[in-house]
Design an enzyme around this catalytic site. Structure first.
Site, PDB file in Angstrom:
ATOM      1  N   SER A 136       0.863  -1.192   0.000  1.00 46.02           N
ATOM      2  CA  SER A 136       0.000   0.000   0.000  1.00 46.02           C
ATOM      3  C   SER A 136       0.892   1.231   0.000  1.00 46.02           C
ATOM      4  O   SER A 136       2.016   1.182   0.527  1.00 46.02           O
ATOM      5  CB  SER A 136      -0.873   0.023   1.259  1.00 46.02           C
ATOM      6  OG  SER A 136      -1.491   1.290   1.407  1.00 46.02           O
ATOM      7  N   TYR A 150      -1.045  -0.136  10.398  1.00 48.94           N
ATOM      8  CA  TYR A 150      -1.340  -0.582   9.033  1.00 48.94           C
ATOM      9  C   TYR A 150      -0.173  -0.213   8.111  1.00 48.94           C
ATOM     10  O   TYR A 150       0.322  -1.038   7.354  1.00 48.94           O
ATOM     11  CB  TYR A 150      -2.649   0.052   8.526  1.00 48.94           C
ATOM     12  CG  TYR A 150      -2.977  -0.328   7.097  1.00 48.94           C
ATOM     13  CD1 TYR A 150      -3.531  -1.576   6.801  1.00 48.94           C
ATOM     14  CD2 TYR A 150      -2.706   0.537   6.038  1.00 48.94           C
ATOM     15  CE1 TYR A 150      -3.811  -1.938   5.491  1.00 48.94           C
ATOM     16  CE2 TYR A 150      -2.987   0.191   4.721  1.00 48.94           C
ATOM     17  CZ  TYR A 150      -3.546  -1.054   4.461  1.00 48.94           C
ATOM     18  OH  TYR A 150      -3.815  -1.416   3.150  1.00 48.94           O
TER      19      TYR A 150
HETATM   20  P1  NAP Z   1     -11.403  -6.209   1.183  1.00 46.37           P
HETATM   21  O1  NAP Z   1     -12.358  -5.807   0.117  1.00 46.37           O
HETATM   22  O2  NAP Z   1     -11.717  -5.907   2.600  1.00 46.37           O
HETATM   23  O3  NAP Z   1     -11.097  -7.783   1.028  1.00 46.37           O
HETATM   24  C1  NAP Z   1     -10.207  -8.372   1.932  1.00 46.37           C
HETATM   25  C2  NAP Z   1      -9.923  -9.792   1.522  1.00 46.37           C
HETATM   26  O4  NAP Z   1      -8.977 -10.339   2.450  1.00 46.37           O
HETATM   27  C3  NAP Z   1     -11.157 -10.673   1.556  1.00 46.37           C
HETATM   28  O5  NAP Z   1     -11.118 -11.582   0.493  1.00 46.37           O
HETATM   29  C4  NAP Z   1     -11.023 -11.385   2.898  1.00 46.37           C
HETATM   30  O6  NAP Z   1     -11.553 -12.710   2.891  1.00 46.37           O
HETATM   31  C5  NAP Z   1      -9.522 -11.495   3.053  1.00 46.37           C
HETATM   32  N1  NAP Z   1      -9.159 -11.551   4.471  1.00 46.37           N
HETATM   33  C6  NAP Z   1      -9.321 -10.593   5.410  1.00 46.37           C
HETATM   34  N2  NAP Z   1      -8.937 -11.057   6.614  1.00 46.37           N
HETATM   35  C7  NAP Z   1      -8.527 -12.340   6.431  1.00 46.37           C
HETATM   36  C8  NAP Z   1      -8.038 -13.357   7.283  1.00 46.37           C
HETATM   37  N3  NAP Z   1      -7.901 -13.193   8.600  1.00 46.37           N
HETATM   38  N4  NAP Z   1      -7.728 -14.556   6.741  1.00 46.37           N
HETATM   39  C9  NAP Z   1      -7.886 -14.769   5.438  1.00 46.37           C
HETATM   40  N5  NAP Z   1      -8.358 -13.858   4.563  1.00 46.37           N
HETATM   41  C10 NAP Z   1      -8.676 -12.657   5.064  1.00 46.37           C
HETATM   42  O7  NAP Z   1      -9.967  -5.552   0.917  1.00 46.37           O
HETATM   43  P2  NAP Z   1      -9.291  -4.972  -0.412  1.00 46.37           P
HETATM   44  O8  NAP Z   1      -9.527  -3.513  -0.450  1.00 46.37           O
HETATM   45  O9  NAP Z   1      -9.633  -5.799  -1.568  1.00 46.37           O
HETATM   46  O10 NAP Z   1      -7.748  -5.171  -0.010  1.00 46.37           O
HETATM   47  C11 NAP Z   1      -6.944  -6.204  -0.528  1.00 46.37           C
HETATM   48  C12 NAP Z   1      -5.489  -5.899  -0.246  1.00 46.37           C
HETATM   49  O11 NAP Z   1      -5.163  -4.638  -0.828  1.00 46.37           O
HETATM   50  C13 NAP Z   1      -5.136  -5.784   1.243  1.00 46.37           C
HETATM   51  O12 NAP Z   1      -3.867  -6.346   1.496  1.00 46.37           O
HETATM   52  C14 NAP Z   1      -5.099  -4.284   1.464  1.00 46.37           C
HETATM   53  O13 NAP Z   1      -4.286  -3.929   2.550  1.00 46.37           O
HETATM   54  C15 NAP Z   1      -4.546  -3.806   0.140  1.00 46.37           C
HETATM   55  N6  NAP Z   1      -4.842  -2.405  -0.166  1.00 46.37           N
HETATM   56  C16 NAP Z   1      -6.118  -1.972  -0.269  1.00 46.37           C
HETATM   57  C17 NAP Z   1      -6.350  -0.619  -0.567  1.00 46.37           C
HETATM   58  C18 NAP Z   1      -7.734  -0.052  -0.691  1.00 46.37           C
HETATM   59  O14 NAP Z   1      -7.849   1.195  -0.756  1.00 46.37           O
HETATM   60  N7  NAP Z   1      -8.785  -0.853  -0.757  1.00 46.37           N
HETATM   61  C19 NAP Z   1      -5.271   0.245  -0.731  1.00 46.37           C
HETATM   62  C20 NAP Z   1      -3.981  -0.241  -0.613  1.00 46.37           C
HETATM   63  C21 NAP Z   1      -3.777  -1.570  -0.333  1.00 46.37           C
HETATM   64  P3  NAP Z   1     -13.066 -13.092   3.362  1.00 46.37           P
HETATM   65  O15 NAP Z   1     -13.982 -12.001   2.883  1.00 46.37           O
HETATM   66  O16 NAP Z   1     -13.319 -14.399   2.665  1.00 46.37           O
HETATM   67  O17 NAP Z   1     -13.055 -13.215   4.852  1.00 46.37           O
END
Ligand code: NAP
Length: 244
Positions: A136, A150
Site C-alpha cells: 500500500s 497498518y
Molecule cells: P477487502 O475488500 O476488505 O477484502 C479483503 C480480503 O482479504 C477478503 O477476500 C477477505 O476474505 C480477506 N481476508 C481478510 N482477513 C482475512 C483473514 N484473517 N484470513 C484470510 N483472509 C482474510 O480488501 P481490499 O480492499 O480488496 O484489499 C486487498 C489488499 O489490498 C489488502 O492487502 C489491502 O491492505 C490492500 N490495499 C487496499 C487498498 C484499498 O484502498 N482498498 C489500498 C492499498 C492496499 P473473506 O472475505 O473471505 O473473509
C-alpha cells in the site's frame, strides 16, 4: 489484453472480494487456473469459482499458522506458477486507544500470514514463478486517522519483497509488490461514506479520482507476464500519482 498465462496456476489470497477477486478474474482471463482463497466469504468465493469455470476454493483464517498449514496440506503436491499475497485488513490503531488484540490481529493477518503463506508455498512454486505482494502507499507515507500499524505492516511487505527477490533469485522466482492508493472496495467503503473524507481524498489525487480494483489487477497481471521477466524486488505504486 491477454497476458498469456495459459497452463499456469495461481493462488490468490483474499480472492473472495475486492482487489483479490479482480486479480483472480484478470489472471483467469489471461488463461491461468485460479486457486481462490477465502476466509469468511465462502459463498462469494464459490460464486467466483463458478464464474471462472476453472476455480478451486480453499478456506483459511490467515491469522492462524495452523489454518495456513492445513490449507497447504489440502493442496497436496499441486504446483504453483503465481502466488498473490493479497489478503489483508485495515484497522485503526490510534496511539493511546489501541487494544493488545488489535495489535496482534493486524500483525498476524498483514505480516505473519504473508511470511507463512510464502514459506508454505515454496515447495510448490515452479522455477520462474512469480510472487506478487499487495502492499500500500501507506507503507511509504503517513495517513491520518491512527493508521500507523497498518502502514508499518505494509512497509514490512515492501521489505519482504526486496529480501525475497534476493533469496529466491537462484530459483528464478521473481518477487514484486504492487502498492495501491485508495481503491473503492469493502475495505474503504465505510471510510469513504463520509462525503468530506471522500472529497479530500479525491482532491489529493493528481488524477482526481479514487482507484478501482481492476486498475490494480491489470498491473498484477503485467508483473505475472513474460513482459515483466526482468523485474524483481520492486514496489510499484498504483495510485494515480498519490505518491509522487
Ligand atoms: P477487502 O475488500 O476488505 O477484502 C479483503 C480480503 O482479504 C477478503 O477476500 C477477505 O476474505 C480477506 N481476508 C481478510 N482477513 C482475512 C483473514 N484473517 N484470513 C484470510 N483472509 C482474510 O480488501 P481490499 O480492499 O480488496 O484489499 C486487498 C489488499 O489490498 C489488502 O492487502 C489491502 O491492505 C490492500 N490495499 C487496499 C487498498 C484499498 O484502498 N482498498 C489500498 C492499498 C492496499 P473473506 O472475505 O473471505 O473473509
Amino acid at each position: 489484453m491477454d497476458k498469456g498465462l495459459g497452463g499456469k496456476t495461481a493462488l490468490v489470497t483474499g480472492a473472495s472480494r475486492g482487489i483479490g477477486r479482480a486479480i483472480a478474474r484478470r489472471l483467469a482471463a489471461d488463461g491461468a487456473s485460479i486457486i481462490i482463497h477465502c476466509h469468511q466469504s465462502r459463498v462469494a468465493a464459490e460464486a467466483l469459482a463458478g464464474e471462472l469455470g476453472s476455480g478451486q476454493v480453499v478456506q483459511a483464517d490467515l491469522g492462524s499458522v495452523r489454518e495456513i498449514d492445513a490449507m497447504f496440506a489440502s493442496l497436496g503436491a499441486k504446483k504453483l506458477d503465481i502466488l498473490v499475497n493479497n489478503a489483508g485488513i485495515w484497522i485503526g490503531t490510534p496511539l493511546g486507544k489501541t487494544s493488545a488484540e488489535d495489535v496482534d490481529r493486524i500483525l498476524e493477518v498483514n505480516i505473519k500470514s504473508v511470511f507463512w503463506v510464502t514459506q508454505d508455498a515454496l515447495p510448490l512454486l515452479n522455477e520462474g514463478a512469480r510472487i506478487i505482494n499487495i502492499s500500500s502507499v501507506a507503507g511509504r507515507v503517513g495517513v491520518r486517522g491512527g493508521r500507523s500499524l497498518y502502514g508499518a505492516t505494509k512497509a514490512a511487505i515492501d521489505a519482504f519483497t526486496r529480501n525475497w527477490a534476493l533469496e529466491l533469485a537462484d530459483r528464478k522466482i521473481l518477487v514484486n509488490a504492487v502498492a495501491p492508493g485508495y481503491v473503492t472496495t469493502d475495505m474503504t467503503n465505510e471510510h469513504f461514506s463520509d462525503v468530506e473524507v471522500r472529497k479530500r481524498a479525491i482532491e489529493r489525487s493528481p488524477l482526481g479520482k479514487l482507484g478501482n480494483a481492476e486498475e490494480v489487477a491489470d498491473v498484477v497481471a503485467f508483473l505475472c507476464s513474460h513482459e515483466a521477466r526482468w523485474i524483481t524486488g520492486q514496489i510499484l505504486n498504483v495510485s494515480g500519482g498519490f505518491v509522487i
